[in-house]
Design a protein around this motif. Structure first.
Motif, PDB file in Angstrom:
ATOM      1  N   GLN A  42      42.959  30.170  43.190  1.00  0.00           N
ATOM      2  CA  GLN A  42      43.980  30.762  42.331  1.00  0.00           C
ATOM      3  C   GLN A  42      43.570  30.543  40.881  1.00  0.00           C
ATOM      4  OE1 GLN A  42      47.747  28.995  43.421  1.00  0.00           O
ATOM      5  NE2 GLN A  42      48.017  30.400  45.149  1.00  0.00           N
ATOM      6  N   PHE A  43      43.805  31.539  40.045  1.00  0.00           N
ATOM      7  CA  PHE A  43      43.416  31.431  38.650  1.00  0.00           C
ATOM      8  C   PHE A  43      44.234  32.423  37.839  1.00  0.00           C
ATOM      9  CE2 PHE A  43      40.928  34.660  40.678  1.00  0.00           C
ATOM     10  CZ  PHE A  43      40.823  35.687  39.757  1.00  0.00           C
ATOM     11  N   ARG A  44      44.151  32.284  36.522  1.00  0.00           N
ATOM     12  CA  ARG A  44      44.831  33.216  35.627  1.00  0.00           C
ATOM     13  C   ARG A  44      43.811  34.173  35.040  1.00  0.00           C
ATOM     14  NH1 ARG A  44      50.067  31.798  34.537  1.00  0.00           N
ATOM     15  NH2 ARG A  44      50.663  29.675  35.123  1.00  0.00           N
ATOM     16  N   ASP A  45      44.193  35.436  34.973  1.00  0.00           N
ATOM     17  CA  ASP A  45      43.283  36.422  34.398  1.00  0.00           C
ATOM     18  C   ASP A  45      43.372  36.399  32.880  1.00  0.00           C
ATOM     19  OD1 ASP A  45      45.638  37.709  33.717  1.00  0.00           O
ATOM     20  OD2 ASP A  45      45.444  39.287  35.231  1.00  0.00           O
ATOM     21  N   LEU A  87      35.305  38.164  47.949  1.00  0.00           N
ATOM     22  CA  LEU A  87      35.409  39.177  48.987  1.00  0.00           C
ATOM     23  C   LEU A  87      36.421  40.241  48.552  1.00  0.00           C
ATOM     24  CD1 LEU A  87      34.630  39.953  51.963  1.00  0.00           C
ATOM     25  CD2 LEU A  87      36.673  38.674  52.666  1.00  0.00           C
ATOM     26  N   ASN A  88      36.012  41.496  48.584  1.00  0.00           N
ATOM     27  CA  ASN A  88      36.876  42.624  48.211  1.00  0.00           C
ATOM     28  C   ASN A  88      37.505  42.437  46.830  1.00  0.00           C
ATOM     29  OD1 ASN A  88      36.428  43.798  50.785  1.00  0.00           O
ATOM     30  ND2 ASN A  88      38.089  42.550  51.661  1.00  0.00           N
ATOM     31  N   PRO A  89      36.715  42.314  45.788  1.00  0.00           N
ATOM     32  CA  PRO A  89      37.276  42.130  44.433  1.00  0.00           C
ATOM     33  C   PRO A  89      37.971  43.399  43.957  1.00  0.00           C
ATOM     34  CG  PRO A  89      34.925  42.526  44.312  1.00  0.00           C
ATOM     35  CD  PRO A  89      35.247  42.395  45.775  1.00  0.00           C
ATOM     36  N   PRO A  90      38.997  43.270  43.093  1.00  0.00           N
ATOM     37  CA  PRO A  90      39.673  44.447  42.543  1.00  0.00           C
ATOM     38  C   PRO A  90      38.770  45.171  41.554  1.00  0.00           C
ATOM     39  CG  PRO A  90      40.495  42.446  41.515  1.00  0.00           C
ATOM     40  CD  PRO A  90      39.576  42.011  42.626  1.00  0.00           C
ATOM     41  N   GLU A  91      39.119  46.402  41.270  1.00  0.00           N
ATOM     42  CA  GLU A  91      38.281  47.217  40.389  1.00  0.00           C
ATOM     43  C   GLU A  91      38.538  46.950  38.913  1.00  0.00           C
ATOM     44  OE1 GLU A  91      38.902  51.263  41.449  1.00  0.00           O
ATOM     45  OE2 GLU A  91      37.938  51.077  43.428  1.00  0.00           O
TER      46      GLU A  91
END
Length: 256
Positions: A42-45, A87-91
């Protein structure tokens, strides 16, 4: 050097290194290594919003060689390599890809995950040093002796640690009691400085830390990420002045 000093290290690699007999590289060996499992982080963008990511973890022990031009100066070493790829990163953001190298033992998936969790603490370390350099401005010290510099830097480290700790505590334990952080006079001053539309909020640690941040320029809008070390630092500087002013105002006239 770490080996000569008898120390361990865990570093992130940004350059592919020669591996094994020198005819391959770390990246090629790891591409052929089977995954040991998955790990969720978990992390903050960049906007401060919480994100989750699932990482595919691979680890292997291999011979890592110096670059060709430095092989006469440095010998090859048996090191542990850990690769963690999202795995399956967002665009809408770059995928997470950590490539770690360590001389600590990594024999199981749990060992690899433990090292990933250690590396995740790097953000907190960088936050501390950023506060030390930008808040305490230790690079601008002009003291003339080693002892004076050492004493001043030691004091600044305590201040920078407190600011960094409070910033992270506000994110990890916002419901905590403010009594562990603030004095009674500080709480009263922060309550009086709070806008009316926010004064009815639950008066937990988050309430007072946001009040400190507002003193430091934090706008505290609903869409804003949690306050960072810069506004917390500025806010505490102002709060210290307010607390000193309140203390002086309570002194008897003959002591002024």
């Amino acid at each position: 050097m770490a080996e000569e000093l008898g120390r361990n290290f865990l570093v992130r690699s940004c350059v592919d290194r020669l591996a094994e007999d020198g005819d391959t590289t770390i990246a090629r060996v790891m591409a052929a290594t089977q995954s040991s499992g998955r790990h969720e982080v978990q992390f903050r963008d960049a906007k401060g919003k919480m994100q989750q990511a699932v990482l595919v973890v691979r680890h292997a022990t291999m011979t890592v060689r110096p670059p060709i031009g430095k092989q006469k100066r440095y010998r090859h070493q048996q090191l542990q390599i850990i690769h963690a790829e999202e795995l399956n990163p967002p665009e809408d953001r770059a995928p997470i890809l950590w490539k770690l190298i360590t001389n600590l033992p990594v024999e199981t998936h749990a060992d690899a995950v433990g090292k990933l969790e250690w590396y995740a603490l790097r953000w907190k370390i960088e936050t501390f040093f950023r506060t030390l350099k930008t808040g305490c401005r230790i690079k601008e010290l002009r003291l003339t002796t080693t002892d004076r510099l050492a004493n001043c830097i030691a004091l600044c480290c305590v201040v920078a640690w407190r600011v960094s700790w409070l910033t992270m505590l506000g994110r990890e334990a916002p419901d905590a009691s403010p009594a562990a952080v603030f004095t009674d006079i500080e709480c009263r001053l922060l309550e009086r400085s709070t806008p009316e539309n926010k004064s009815m909020s639950q008066r937990d640690l988050d309430f007072y830390l946001r009040a400190v941040a507002r003193l430091g320029g934090y706008l505290d809008r609903a869409s804003d990420p949690p306050p960072g070390t810069t506004v917390i630092w500025r806010g505490f500087s102002r709060l210290a002045d307010l607390a000193e002013g309140a203390r002086i105002a309570q002194l008897p006239h003959h002591e002024l």
